[in-house]
Design an enzyme around this catalytic site. Structure first.
Site, PDB file in Angstrom:
ATOM      1  N   HIS B 463     106.109 -24.170  57.640  1.00  0.00           N
ATOM      2  CA  HIS B 463     104.630 -24.085  59.497  1.00  0.00           C
ATOM      3  C   HIS B 463     104.113 -23.456  58.263  1.00  0.00           C
ATOM      4  O   HIS B 463     102.760 -23.102  59.023  1.00  0.00           O
ATOM      5  CB  HIS B 463     105.476 -22.978  60.132  1.00  0.00           C
ATOM      6  CG  HIS B 463     104.656 -22.804  61.476  1.00  0.00           C
ATOM      7  ND1 HIS B 463     103.726 -23.657  61.651  1.00  0.00           N
ATOM      8  CD2 HIS B 463     104.552 -23.062  63.411  1.00  0.00           C
ATOM      9  CE1 HIS B 463     103.676 -23.910  62.605  1.00  0.00           C
ATOM     10  NE2 HIS B 463     104.691 -23.227  63.258  1.00  0.00           N
ATOM     11  N   ASP B 467     102.061 -28.138  61.016  1.00  0.00           N
ATOM     12  CA  ASP B 467     101.943 -27.926  62.620  1.00  0.00           C
ATOM     13  C   ASP B 467     102.518 -28.233  63.103  1.00  0.00           C
ATOM     14  O   ASP B 467     102.749 -29.602  62.843  1.00  0.00           O
ATOM     15  CB  ASP B 467     100.141 -27.288  63.416  1.00  0.00           C
ATOM     16  CG  ASP B 467      99.761 -28.611  62.917  1.00  0.00           C
ATOM     17  OD1 ASP B 467      98.368 -27.765  62.479  1.00  0.00           O
ATOM     18  OD2 ASP B 467      99.691 -29.569  63.647  1.00  0.00           O
TER      19      ASP B 467
END
Lengths: 373, 493
Positions: B463, B467
């Site tokens: 992350h 995304d």
């Protein structure tokens, strides 16, 4: 084939002939000849273990006849790295087995027959067994110039070794087994029994190399079956039993309960490699990287097949010292095994900075390290 | 009942009457009598045995006996000690293996003649030991005495394993290896013998008693392979505890005690390296994204392609399709084929799609990768996979095959499972776990129910640089290629 007259013996013998599942432990007094249906070295060694552990040999002796598909068999206290070319064996898919008896390393294939003489510990007598084999061979081919040496080898023409011997003694039982070269592949034999590993120092039992010859070369009409038959006949005569060979399946748990556990144990890494007596490796090799040649010195102590201590001497700053010490630390305690080392080093590489040059240096060093194993 | 109770109390005082738990049904007096006679000596023996056991659990300070190296045969006078199976301070039982010596191609296992504790080893490894001279000093338990030279029972040499447990029809039967051999040699099922040792452990005496009960002597095994007891099997020993509980008012229920030991091993080699890698992976903030793929068309396509590949000598699975579709997806979303440096300052977009395939081998989890999938055909990927699988099962994968991966797929579905939570393998930034293919009912465009081949995919991504939207779009693209394999043709280079 004449069945013995006594009723008791008759019954027991017929039990074997008609109901193999009844177990051949109840052989007629005197002797029993069995032959393995399998060519798997581990299964066959397991049969030896089983008979040694479970059969009551007070009143009878057993002769076990077996042959293996290509395999190298090392003695109980030997060092496989010292004895054979493990790399070549991996490539050619030749198995490695460690037997429980002493002695040196041998190469087995279907052109080699193995004979195991089981007796009680008191009746253990290797010379007699070998004389029996020589007598059988001479009865088959009187012109063969063969004799038994005091090292328990059988020589052909006073020069070439055609049989080697080893033995195992337990508390109450003992066995003596030997090989007999009929038509084995001598080229593979000599390639595979030549160790490429340098710098090994060990107290393991060393093998004594010898020139070998196949009986087939002396007389092309000879086959393994003929030799097995001749030896069985001589054994039957000397033990006054029927010339009948009982075939056994070394994976049949009903006849040999617990046999599959025995063959499994013989195949574990801990037995084959882990039982190697402590040894040290002290060697150096050259690495070619881009346009330079580097000298690397390696020292390792190996105990129970695992690297106890490890030291790698590299040209300074060729690899970041932190990385080098990481490799050495990871190797300590690891198996002295190329698969393990490759897996270990490629996993460690994930933690290294992402630099192509660093990666290729690391891979080069690790590949060379695995070559030592 | 009363008769039994009387017998039992009599048992304690007289010490020679039948132990209650061997009494069968009271209704048949004659039955009881015959059993009475049969078991008479055995129970007495057992009782005294139990007393002996009790005594031996106390601290023993017995005599030290020098165990000499016995004659090897063939006139051999000296041997080399090659391996010790015990060390000073270990306790040994009679027939346990002590050491392995070698003499002139013969390897000899020396077994203990006594029960006791090893107090001294007279030789080090590789030293020469002499026949007739002391090999080890054993401290013998004072109460047990020295065992006779010639043993009535033949039990062979044993390894130095601890008391092992044996699962026989779900019951754990405790017995030392020597006892086990004795049972096996005489065709006795351990589950039919009552153990009188600690924790219902079966002792040598129990086997001897069992045999004595059946045949009066130790016979060689019969061809029938079963020693027929004088009573039908259902009424022999195993029912004894039940009888005991039913007849005897005094509660004798022993708590079930599991005496297995914990085993601690050091983590070494490859596993140690995995610990390091996974600990580092933990530092990556993972997020997951899962979906289901309808592989009905792909299943059909593969069936058609399989024989063609077979002719070319290659085994075709689903993985080449999954791998190629992933590579096509990575062309559109190259961030998933990237690497973040240690300081998280730079992202490197890798040009090659070296897609790793998780493989379960003897070592454990190995991840070889297929190099440059972006320029490989599905057939080429399939043949490379075949090569890697063959090397993997032979334990011969090289460093080149195992390093340089940029993206990984794990087909855990071949073992089982649907959704997973895969862990990213550094220095990569994404990984996908594929579940098993299940046949499930689904609705088609016309609202009809049809049989669909459904597989679940679980993606994990870093992350810090990826995304959710990117991962979702990549997954949708990958899914569309697989649900409609013909669409791959449009984008294949």
């Amino acid at each position: 084939m004449v069945l013995q007259s006594s009723f008791k013996n008759c019954l027991q013998l017929s039990c074997i002939l008609r109901t193999p599942k009844a177990g051949f432990r109840d052989a007629a007094n005197g002797g029993l000849i069995i032959q393995s249906l399998s060519n798997d070295v581990y299964h066959n060694l397991a049969v030896e273990d089983w008979i040694h552990d479970h059969m009551n040999l007070e009143n009878r002796q057993v002769l076990f006849l077996w042959r293996n598909s290509p395999a190298v068999v090392i003695g109980r206290h030997q060092n496989p790295w010292q004895e054979c070319n493990l790399k070549l064996m991996r490539q050619k898919n030749i198995k490695l087995a460690r037997r429980r008896s002493g002695g040196g390393t041998v190469y087995h294939d279907l052109g080699n027959i193995n004979l195991t003489f089981f007796t009680t510990r008191k009746k253990y007598e290797r010379m007699e067994n070998l004389k029996l084999v020589v007598k059988a061979l001479k009865a088959l081919r009187p012109q063969l110039n063969i004799h038994v040496t005091d090292r328990y080898d059988i020589l052909l023409d006073r020069q070439y070794k055609i049989s080697g011997t080893a033995a195992k003694l337990g508390r109450t039982t003992a066995y003596h087994h030997c090989t007999l070269l009929c038509n084995a592949d001598k080229f593979v034999l000599s390639d595979v029994l030549k160790s490429p590993y340098k710098g090994l120092k060990s107290n393991a039992t060393p093998s004594v190399p010898a020139s070998v010859k196949n009986l087939f070369e002396e007389d092309p009409s000879l086959t393994c079956e003929m030799l097995l038959d001749a030896i069985a006949e001589e054994y039957a005569m000397q033990h006054q039993i029927d010339h009948h060979i009982t075939l056994i399946n070394p994976t049949d748990e009903t006849v040999l309960p617990g046999i599959n556990n025995k063959s499994k144990e013989l195949q574990t890494w801990e037995w084959i490699y882990g039982k190697t007596p402590k040894f040290s490796v002290s060697t150096c090799f050259n690495m070619v990287y881009k346009d330079s040649v580097l000298d690397v010195k390696v020292d390792m102590d190996v105990k129970h097949g695992r690297i106890e201590t490890c030291n790698i001497d590299l040209p300074e700053q060729w690899l970041p010292p932190a990385l080098c010490s990481e490799l050495v630390k990871s190797l300590s305690g690891s198996k002295f095994c190329p698969t393990e080392t490759t897996a270990l080093s490629s996993t460690l590489l994930r933690m290294c900075p992402q630099d192509d040059e660093l990666h290729s240096k690391w891979n080069l060093l690790c590949e060379n390290m695995t070559m030592l194993m | 009942m009363a008769a039994v109770t009387a017998l039992r109390s009599g048992c304690r005082t007289a010490g020679r009457l039948v132990c209650a738990h061997h009494v069968r049904s009271c209704s048949s007096i004659r039955f009881v009598k015959s059993k009475y006679v049969c078991v008479f000596d055995k129970s007495a023996f057992k009782f005294s045995r139990q007393q002996r056991l009790f005594r031996t659990s106390a601290v023993s300070c017995g005599q030290i006996v020098q165990f000499k190296l016995s004659d090897i045969g063939e006139g051999i006078t000296e041997v080399t000690v090659k391996e010790w199976y015990i060390k000073e301070g270990d306790s040994v039982s009679q027939f346990d293996s002590i050491c392995e010596v070698q003499s002139d191609k013969a390897s000899v296992t020396i077994t203990s003649r006594y029960d006791g504790i090893i107090r001294k080893l007279h030789y080090n490894l590789d030293e020469i030991a002499y026949v007739g001279k002391p090999l080890v000093d054993i401290e013998i338990d004072a109460s047990k005495g020295v065992a006779p030279e010639e043993d009535v029972v033949e039990t062979p040499a044993m390894s130095h394993e601890e008391h092992t447990h044996q699962e026989i029809k779900g019951h754990k039967t405790l017995a030392t290896p020597a006892v086990r051999r004795l049972a096996m040699e005489n065709n006795i099922k351990l589950s039919e013998v009552v153990g009188t040792g600690k924790d219902n452990r079966i002792l040598k005496e129990d086997i001897l008693n069992y045999l004595a009960k059946q045949t009066g002597a130790i016979l060689p095994p019969s061809p029938k392979a079963e020693i027929i007891p004088p009573l039908p099997k259902s009424e022999t020993v195993p029912t004894a505890p039940k009888d005991k509980a039913r007849k005897i008012p005094v509660p004798v229920s022993r708590p079930v005690v599991f005496s297995g030991k914990d085993k601690t091993e050091p983590i070494t080699g490859f596993h140690k390296a995995m610990v390091k890698t996974m600990s580092a992976a933990l530092k990556i903030p993972h997020f997951g994204y899962c979906d289901e793929i309808d592989l009905t068309q792909l299943v059909q396509l593969r069936e058609e392609m399989k024989p063609l590949a077979q002719i070319r000598g290659i085994k075709l699975s689903f993985m080449p399709f999954f791998i190629k579709a992933a590579s096509l997806g990575l062309l559109q979303y190259p961030i998933l084929n990237a690497s973040l440096d240690e300081s998280c300052q730079n992202v490197t977009y890798k040009a090659s799609h070296n897609i790793g395939v998780a493989m379960d081998t003897e070592q454990g989890l190995i991840v070889p990768n297929v190099k440059n999938v972006q320029v490989c055909s599905i057939f080429e990927i399939a043949s490379e996979l075949n090569r890697l699988q063959a090397l993997g099962s032979a334990g011969q994968l090289g460093t080149n095959d195992l390093t340089g991966g940029t993206f990984t797929l794990s087909n855990i579905g071949t073992i089982g499972g649907t959704y997973a939570k895969p862990v990213i393998l550094p220095p990569e930034v994404a990984i996908g776990a594929l579940g098993k293919i299940q046949i499930l009912p689904r609705f088609n465009g016309k609202g009809e129910v049809f049989k669909a081949q459904i597989m679940n995919v679980s993606w994990s991504a870093d992350h810090r640089i990826i995304d959710g939207a990117t991962m979702a779009r990549f997954s949708n693209l990958w899914k569309s290629y697989l649900e409609n394999p013909a669409s791959m043709l449009l984008d294949l280079k």
